[in-house]
Design a protein around this motif. Structure first.
Motif, PDB file in Angstrom:
ATOM      1  N   LYS A 185       0.818  -1.222   0.000  1.00 51.21           N
ATOM      2  CA  LYS A 185       0.000   0.000   0.000  1.00 51.21           C
ATOM      3  C   LYS A 185       0.844   1.261   0.000  1.00 51.21           C
ATOM      4  CE  LYS A 185      -3.670  -2.472   0.379  1.00 51.21           C
ATOM      5  NZ  LYS A 185      -4.126  -2.987  -0.910  1.00 51.21           N
ATOM      6  N   GLU A 186       0.306   2.303  -0.617  1.00 51.46           N
ATOM      7  CA  GLU A 186       0.960   3.609  -0.534  1.00 51.46           C
ATOM      8  C   GLU A 186       0.163   4.497   0.403  1.00 51.46           C
ATOM      9  OE1 GLU A 186       2.191   5.522  -4.124  1.00 51.46           O
ATOM     10  OE2 GLU A 186       3.218   7.068  -2.952  1.00 51.46           O
ATOM     11  N   GLY A 187       0.841   4.999   1.434  1.00 52.50           N
ATOM     12  CA  GLY A 187       0.213   5.957   2.336  1.00 52.50           C
ATOM     13  C   GLY A 187       0.757   7.338   2.041  1.00 52.50           C
ATOM     14  N   CYS A 188       1.883   7.653   2.682  1.00 52.65           N
ATOM     15  CA  CYS A 188       2.453   9.005   2.568  1.00 52.65           C
ATOM     16  C   CYS A 188       3.259   9.221   1.293  1.00 52.65           C
ATOM     17  CB  CYS A 188       3.337   9.274   3.772  1.00 52.65           C
ATOM     18  SG  CYS A 188       4.765   8.165   3.843  1.00 52.65           S
ATOM     19  N   GLY A 189       3.884   8.147   0.794  1.00 53.73           N
ATOM     20  CA  GLY A 189       4.760   8.295  -0.367  1.00 53.73           C
ATOM     21  C   GLY A 189       6.065   9.014  -0.037  1.00 53.73           C
ATOM     22  N   GLU A 190       6.358   9.171   1.251  1.00 47.65           N
ATOM     23  CA  GLU A 190       7.544   9.949   1.661  1.00 47.65           C
ATOM     24  C   GLU A 190       8.402   9.257   2.700  1.00 47.65           C
ATOM     25  OE1 GLU A 190       5.866  13.544   3.196  1.00 47.65           O
ATOM     26  OE2 GLU A 190       5.548  14.387   1.200  1.00 47.65           O
ATOM     27  N   GLY A 191       8.190   7.958   2.916  1.00 43.76           N
ATOM     28  CA  GLY A 191       9.037   7.258   3.887  1.00 43.76           C
ATOM     29  C   GLY A 191       8.633   7.433   5.326  1.00 43.76           C
ATOM     30  N   GLU A 192       7.398   7.909   5.568  1.00 44.28           N
ATOM     31  CA  GLU A 192       7.002   8.201   6.952  1.00 44.28           C
ATOM     32  C   GLU A 192       6.079   7.164   7.565  1.00 44.28           C
ATOM     33  OE1 GLU A 192       8.092  10.696   8.734  1.00 44.28           O
ATOM     34  OE2 GLU A 192       9.212  11.665   7.126  1.00 44.28           O
ATOM     35  N   CYS A 193       5.269   6.466   6.755  1.00 40.13           N
ATOM     36  CA  CYS A 193       4.178   5.672   7.348  1.00 40.13           C
ATOM     37  C   CYS A 193       4.413   4.170   7.357  1.00 40.13           C
ATOM     38  CB  CYS A 193       2.866   5.965   6.624  1.00 40.13           C
ATOM     39  SG  CYS A 193       2.773   5.247   4.960  1.00 40.13           S
ATOM     40  N   GLY A 194       5.255   3.654   6.487  1.00 41.56           N
ATOM     41  CA  GLY A 194       5.546   2.222   6.469  1.00 41.56           C
ATOM     42  C   GLY A 194       4.491   1.353   5.798  1.00 41.56           C
ATOM     43  N   ALA A 195       3.436   1.974   5.239  1.00 43.98           N
ATOM     44  CA  ALA A 195       2.402   1.163   4.575  1.00 43.98           C
ATOM     45  C   ALA A 195       2.968   0.392   3.381  1.00 43.98           C
ATOM     46  CB  ALA A 195       1.252   2.067   4.112  1.00 43.98           C
ATOM     47  N   CYS A 196       4.038   0.920   2.814  1.00 43.66           N
ATOM     48  CA  CYS A 196       4.617   0.338   1.598  1.00 43.66           C
ATOM     49  C   CYS A 196       5.773  -0.627   1.893  1.00 43.66           C
ATOM     50  CB  CYS A 196       5.148   1.464   0.717  1.00 43.66           C
ATOM     51  SG  CYS A 196       6.512   2.342   1.537  1.00 43.66           S
ATOM     52  N   ASN A 242      11.194   0.818   2.702  1.00 43.72           N
ATOM     53  CA  ASN A 242      10.002   1.523   2.219  1.00 43.72           C
ATOM     54  C   ASN A 242      10.056   1.526   0.689  1.00 43.72           C
ATOM     55  OD1 ASN A 242       8.992   2.252   4.775  1.00 43.72           O
ATOM     56  ND2 ASN A 242      10.376   3.990   4.875  1.00 43.72           N
ATOM     57  N   CYS A 284       8.272   2.945  -1.361  1.00 46.97           N
ATOM     58  CA  CYS A 284       7.978   4.239  -2.002  1.00 46.97           C
ATOM     59  C   CYS A 284       9.241   5.061  -2.186  1.00 46.97           C
ATOM     60  CB  CYS A 284       6.945   5.024  -1.193  1.00 46.97           C
ATOM     61  SG  CYS A 284       7.572   5.703   0.361  1.00 46.97           S
TER      62      CYS A 284
HETATM   63 FE1  FES Z   1       4.468   5.879   3.547  1.00 45.56          FE
HETATM   64 FE2  FES Z   1       6.062   4.558   1.847  1.00 45.56          FE
HETATM   65  S1  FES Z   1       4.004   5.101   1.564  1.00 45.56           S
HETATM   66  S2  FES Z   1       6.504   5.133   3.867  1.00 45.56           S
END
Ligand code: FES
Ligand code: FES
Length: 158
Positions: free
Chosen positions: A39-50, A60, A62
């Motif tokens: 999954k993509e959450g933040c796309g910036e390395g912050e959420c870990g969904a990816c 990550n 993303c």
């Molecule tokens: Fe949030 Fe990759 S989408 S860390």
């Protein structure tokens, strides 16, 4: 920009593809291989969904270019279950009720798997450290930690 040839092993299958060298690993997995569990959450390395596992370590996807995992082994959530059965970590998440919306769950499970593959007796503190890059907006983490401790006992009693 021209394409480059890569050979990436994903969930035990070797994929040889010509790709744009600027394509992110998450897009390679989701769009090229149609593995939509990442999954993509933040796309910036912050959420870990990816989160996925590359050569045994969580990353990550993303933030990583697909071209940079050329020749490496990637595990996504689709590769965690085996022979049509859920992995004990997945079973434990279900049994404990550690899933609400489920958006963070693939990343959580991969972080847990990377930890337990190396340290099958991880304590609560070690679990918290391993999950420190994975955000959950729903569960409050308590049940997720409980699930990972249950998964440990399942795996160790096999
Ligand atoms: Fe949030 Fe990759 S989408 S860390
Ligand atoms: Fe919803 Fe974790 S279960 S973000």
């Amino acid at each position: 920009m021209f394409n480059i040839k890569v050979s990436i092993n994903v969930n035990g299958i070797n994929y040889c593809r010509e790709i744009d060298p600027t394509v992110r690993l998450i897009d390679f997995l989701r769009d090229e291989l149609k593995l939509k569990g990442t999954k993509e959450g933040c796309g910036e390395g912050e959420c870990g969904a990816c989160t996925v596992i590359v050569n045994g370590k969580t990353i990550n996807s993303c933030l990583m270019l697909a071209s940079s995992v050329n020749g490496k082994n990637v595990i996504t959530i689709e590769g965690v279950s085996y022979k049509g059965k859920l992995h004990p970590i997945q079973e434990a998440f279900m049994e404990v009720g550690a899933v609400q919306c489920g958006y963070c769950t693939p990343g959580m499970i991969l972080s847990a798997k990377a930890l337990l593959d190396k340290n099958p007796n991880a304590n609560e503190e070690e679990i918290k450290v391993a999950l420190s890059g994975n955000l959950c907006r729903c569960t409050g983490y308590k049940k997720i930690i409980q699930a990972i401790l249950l998964a440990e006992s399942k795996l160790n009693n096999k």
